[in-house]
Design a protein around this motif. Structure first.
Motif, PDB file in Angstrom:
ATOM      1  N   ARG A  85     -28.259 -62.943 -22.653  1.00 60.45           N
ATOM      2  CA  ARG A  85     -27.120 -62.333 -22.138  1.00 60.45           C
ATOM      3  C   ARG A  85     -25.414 -63.576 -21.985  1.00 60.45           C
ATOM      4  O   ARG A  85     -25.581 -63.874 -20.864  1.00 60.45           O
ATOM      5  CB  ARG A  85     -26.831 -61.037 -21.725  1.00 60.45           C
ATOM      6  CG  ARG A  85     -25.494 -60.350 -21.929  1.00 60.45           C
ATOM      7  CD  ARG A  85     -25.785 -58.754 -21.385  1.00 60.45           C
ATOM      8  NE  ARG A  85     -26.262 -58.712 -20.229  1.00 60.45           N
ATOM      9  CZ  ARG A  85     -25.095 -57.875 -19.057  1.00 60.45           C
ATOM     10  NH1 ARG A  85     -24.055 -56.953 -19.583  1.00 60.45           N
ATOM     11  NH2 ARG A  85     -25.711 -57.674 -18.055  1.00 60.45           N
ATOM     12  N   VAL A 101     -22.616 -64.593 -19.590  1.00 62.53           N
ATOM     13  CA  VAL A 101     -22.006 -63.993 -18.822  1.00 62.53           C
ATOM     14  C   VAL A 101     -20.459 -64.333 -18.652  1.00 62.53           C
ATOM     15  O   VAL A 101     -19.487 -63.789 -18.157  1.00 62.53           O
ATOM     16  CB  VAL A 101     -22.454 -64.180 -17.596  1.00 62.53           C
ATOM     17  CG1 VAL A 101     -21.978 -64.117 -16.052  1.00 62.53           C
ATOM     18  CG2 VAL A 101     -24.113 -63.913 -17.251  1.00 62.53           C
ATOM     19  N   GLY A 102     -20.374 -65.824 -18.582  1.00 62.76           N
ATOM     20  CA  GLY A 102     -18.781 -65.964 -18.503  1.00 62.76           C
ATOM     21  C   GLY A 102     -18.918 -67.782 -19.068  1.00 62.76           C
ATOM     22  O   GLY A 102     -19.899 -68.208 -19.769  1.00 62.76           O
ATOM     23  N   VAL A 120     -22.137 -69.363 -19.782  1.00 56.85           N
ATOM     24  CA  VAL A 120     -22.983 -69.609 -18.743  1.00 56.85           C
ATOM     25  C   VAL A 120     -23.623 -68.160 -19.578  1.00 56.85           C
ATOM     26  O   VAL A 120     -23.052 -67.258 -19.065  1.00 56.85           O
ATOM     27  CB  VAL A 120     -22.650 -69.859 -17.703  1.00 56.85           C
ATOM     28  CG1 VAL A 120     -23.581 -68.805 -16.619  1.00 56.85           C
ATOM     29  CG2 VAL A 120     -21.930 -70.941 -17.136  1.00 56.85           C
ATOM     30  N   GLY A 121     -25.133 -68.122 -19.330  1.00 54.89           N
ATOM     31  CA  GLY A 121     -26.538 -66.707 -20.157  1.00 54.89           C
ATOM     32  C   GLY A 121     -26.672 -67.102 -18.586  1.00 54.89           C
ATOM     33  O   GLY A 121     -26.951 -67.655 -17.739  1.00 54.89           O
TER      34      GLY A 121
END
Ligand code: NAD
Lengths: 326, 326
Positions: free
Chosen positions: A142, A144-145, A244-245
């Motif tokens: 997932r 994140v950012g 970033v995941g």
């Protein structure tokens, strides 16, 4: 053979698009309009077709599609006229300088039943597509950012005249990356915060922009849109992102396929790009969509959604508060 | 001969011990760590005495300097205790987790008349010193837009205290506190802070993107990550006359690659950037000199306080979704 008219070379990308059209076997430039008629002969010599000093006249020609590369604030006038003349349209980014203009353009194209595409060529960079694929396959889990940049060199000309451009670095460099992120995540921006100012050049528009975005999937992102590359810089600028995941990171530097060149006449280092030509990807896809009468991937709505972020960023930079979009 | 007692024999405690060992006129005579095996390993080659509790060392050991290398939440208690015992105090960054604690630490050291310095070690890193020198000399003209990144994998510490955000403060207080201090050193005080990050979410990785607006107009972006693998930093500053860019990944003059016999998987290449004197050695030498010569350390308590003020503002902004004005 798709017959194309070029409406304006005010934006330098017109030269690249016209070169692509020249190379394509299924497209032909049959008409060219430009505000500045002093380069008429040169344009015709380079790209072919007939020159018009009145775009209404150009639109009376037998054309399938037009490519609009006028100054940002003139997009609406040109796109609406092209749609009303029944031509498919590919419009340079940003779609327009106001929401009202953008909506009017989308509506005019819808009513006329013509395709309306926005030139977001970054979608055609192989490394960008690889990033999208990796995200969709869940390779980094997932998201994140994301930290993004779309740096550039101060372009001058109408770009720094607010009336023509609608704004500086934030207007010029927000939409490409915002479009990519919307495309990657199928998610819309819900909130925008920005610091923006004129700090580098003696111009009337902003040249530094630092945006923070929040998407409806919870992902936060920052985007540096600054015209911060000096004349001495080895290339025009960049499109980069660090995605970033939860399970990994994708680091993308879209134009990193280059090598260094040092030349005594130029007296500055140069980064020579050798990767695929994204403009060719964009133009050939648009021409193909016209030829086969299939939908074109990048729509007026995509242009509008990206513009909303730009305008929210300007509002935020003025009020020093985050601006809610939806 | 100055006598030093080190509190904590973890990553930083052992690093500091190694630095003192290289300096003349100073010796480590005591090391305290709950993990006595660890303390013994560090203490033995130095002939230092081992204590199990930090308290015990302060009470019993005959030392001039107490060097606090404990997890951040313990900084205040032991800095105050050491100061009250009349010891000069060196404390690892960040100063503390709250402004109140930080102020109390500074006041207690002042009251006790002891030297106090916090380990904002970037001020002794060759690359950062060189960058500041260029900026100060006008190499980029008037600074306008700045980007700093500090990306690492999740640090491991005693009882996994780094992962507990109420203990470490996450990347804002623990990691990019370095960049906050360095930026303040270069550009002065911060006016406004806006940040997004994962610190107050249940997302398992620590990642933060912070925008700073300085009183002098400079707009800075700071990325902090424990979501990456390995460790690298980047720094970019653009101004009215130029741009400088540093990337630790390309500034490694030596890379060593070892292929182990019988191993299927390729061994990783380890890049190194060796310097004659480590930044930590330079930092500690300065503090020892200040104690020996009764000089004020070049990093003041207020510097350390202002750095945590920025970090705490970033955390507040993350929590509230609003910019924080300092
Ligand atoms: N300047 C830098 O580059 C840098 C780098 C890493 C860490 N740090 C800072 O240094 C400090 C220490 O970090 P670290 O990575 O060395 O942590 P660490 O977990 O490796 O070491 C801390 C040690 O303290 C010991 N300890 C805990 N409570 C104790 C007590 N009451 N008495 C005695 N010993 C006790 C633990 O057993 C542990 O060995 C932190 O504030 C951190 O933020 C600075």
């Amino acid at each position: 053979m798709v017959k194309v008219g070029m409406i304006s070379f005010a934006h330098m990308h017109a030269y690249s698009y016209a070169s692509c059209l020249k190379e394509l076997p299924n497209a032909e430039i049959v008409a060219i309009y430009n505000e500045d008629t002093s380069i008429a002969d040169d344009l015709v010599k380079r790209f072919g077709g007939k020159f018009f000093d009145d775009y209404h006249k150009l639109l009376e020609e037998d054309l399938d599609a037009v490519i609009v590369c006028s100054a940002n604030a003139d997009h609406k006038e040109h796109v609406v006229a092209a749609a009303e003349a029944g031509k498919h349209v590919l419009c340079e980014k940003p779609i327009a300088t106001t929401i009202e203009d953008a909506e009017a353009m989308i509506e005019a194209c819808r009513k006329a039943g013509v395709k309306f595409g926005i030139a977001f060529p970054c979608r055609y960079i192989p490394a960008v597509r690889r990033a999208k694929e990796a995200i969709e396959r869940g390779e980094i889990g997932r998201i994140v950012g994301i930290k993004g940049t779309n740096h550039g060199t101060m372009p001058g000309g109408w770009f720094v005249v607010k009336e023509k451009s609608g704004g500086g670095a934030v207007m010029d460099h927000t939409v490409h990356v915002v479009d990519l992120w919307r495309w990657f995540m199928k998610s819309e921006v819900v909130e925008v915060y920005a610091e923006a100012d004129t700090l580098i050049h003696d111009i009337e528009v902003d040249d530094v922009g630092m945006l923070t975005l929040l998407f409806d999937n919870g992902v936060f992102a920052t985007l540096d849109t600054s015209w911060s590359r000096p004349k001495a810089f080895p290339t025009w600028g960049d499109v980069t992102m660090e995605i970033v995941g939860e399970e990994g990171v994708i680091s993308l530097d879209a134009f990193a396929q280059d090598f260094d060149l040092y030349n005594n006449k130029v007296m500055k280092a140069q980064w020579i790009y050798w990767g695929d030509n994204m403009d060719m990807g964009l133009i050939s896809d648009f021409i193909d969509s016209v030829e086969k009468d299939r939908p074109f991937m990048i729509t007026g709505e995509d242009g509008l959604r990206a513009l909303e972020v730009v305008l929210a960023a300007y509002k935020s930079a003025e009020t020093h508060q985050p601006v809610r979009l939806r | 001969m100055l006598k030093v007692g080190i509190l904590g024999a973890g990553t930083m405690g052992s690093m500091h011990a190694n630095c003192y060992a290289q300096l003349p006129d100073v010796e480590v005579v005591a090391i305290a760590d709950k993990r006595t095996d660890l303390a013994r390993k560090v203490a033995e080659p130095l002939g230092a005495r081992v204590y199990e509790e930090a308290d015990e060392l302060i009470e019993k050991a005959d030392v001039d300097i107490v060097d606090v290398c404990l997890p951040t939440p313990m900084h205040k208690e032991f800095v105050v205790k050491a100061a009250r015992a009349g010891k000069h105090v060196f404390c690892e960054k960040p100063l503390a987790l709250t402004i109140e604690d930080g102020e109390e630490m500074i006041n207690e050291c002042e009251k006790a008349g002891v030297k106090f310095m916090v380990g904002h070690v970037l001020r002794y890193f060759h690359e950062y010193v060189a960058i500041k020198k260029q900026i100060d000399a006008g190499a980029i003209g008037k600074p306008a837009v700045v980007r700093a990144s500090r990306c690492a994998s999740q640090p491991l510490g005693w009882q996994d205290w780094y992962r507990k955000r109420e203990m470490s403060g996450g990347v804002c207080l623990d990691l990019i506190i370095h960049d906050f201090d360095f930026l303040r050193w270069c550009f002065g005080d911060v006016e406004r802070v806006y940040a997004k990050g994962t610190t107050f979410t249940d997302i398992p990785v620590e990642y933060a993107l912070v925008t700073l607006r300085f009183k002098n107009g400079v707009i800075a972006h700071v990325e902090g990550s424990w979501a990456h693998s390995g460790f690298f930093t980047t720094f970019e500053a653009a101004g009215t006359d130029g741009l400088l860019y540093f990337d630790s990944r390309t500034a490694s003059p030596i890379r060593i690659f070892v292929r182990r016999k019988g191993e299927e998987k390729a061994a990783v290449e380890v890049p190194e950037s060796p310097v004659n004197e480590s930044p930590y050695l330079r930092e500690i030498r300065h503090f020892v000199e200040c104690v020996a010569q009764d000089k004020e350390p070049e990093i003041t308590g207020r510097d350390a306080l202002e750095a945590i003020r920025i970090a705490i503002a970033a955390l507040d902004s993350m929590k509230t979704g609003k910019p924080v004005t300092l």
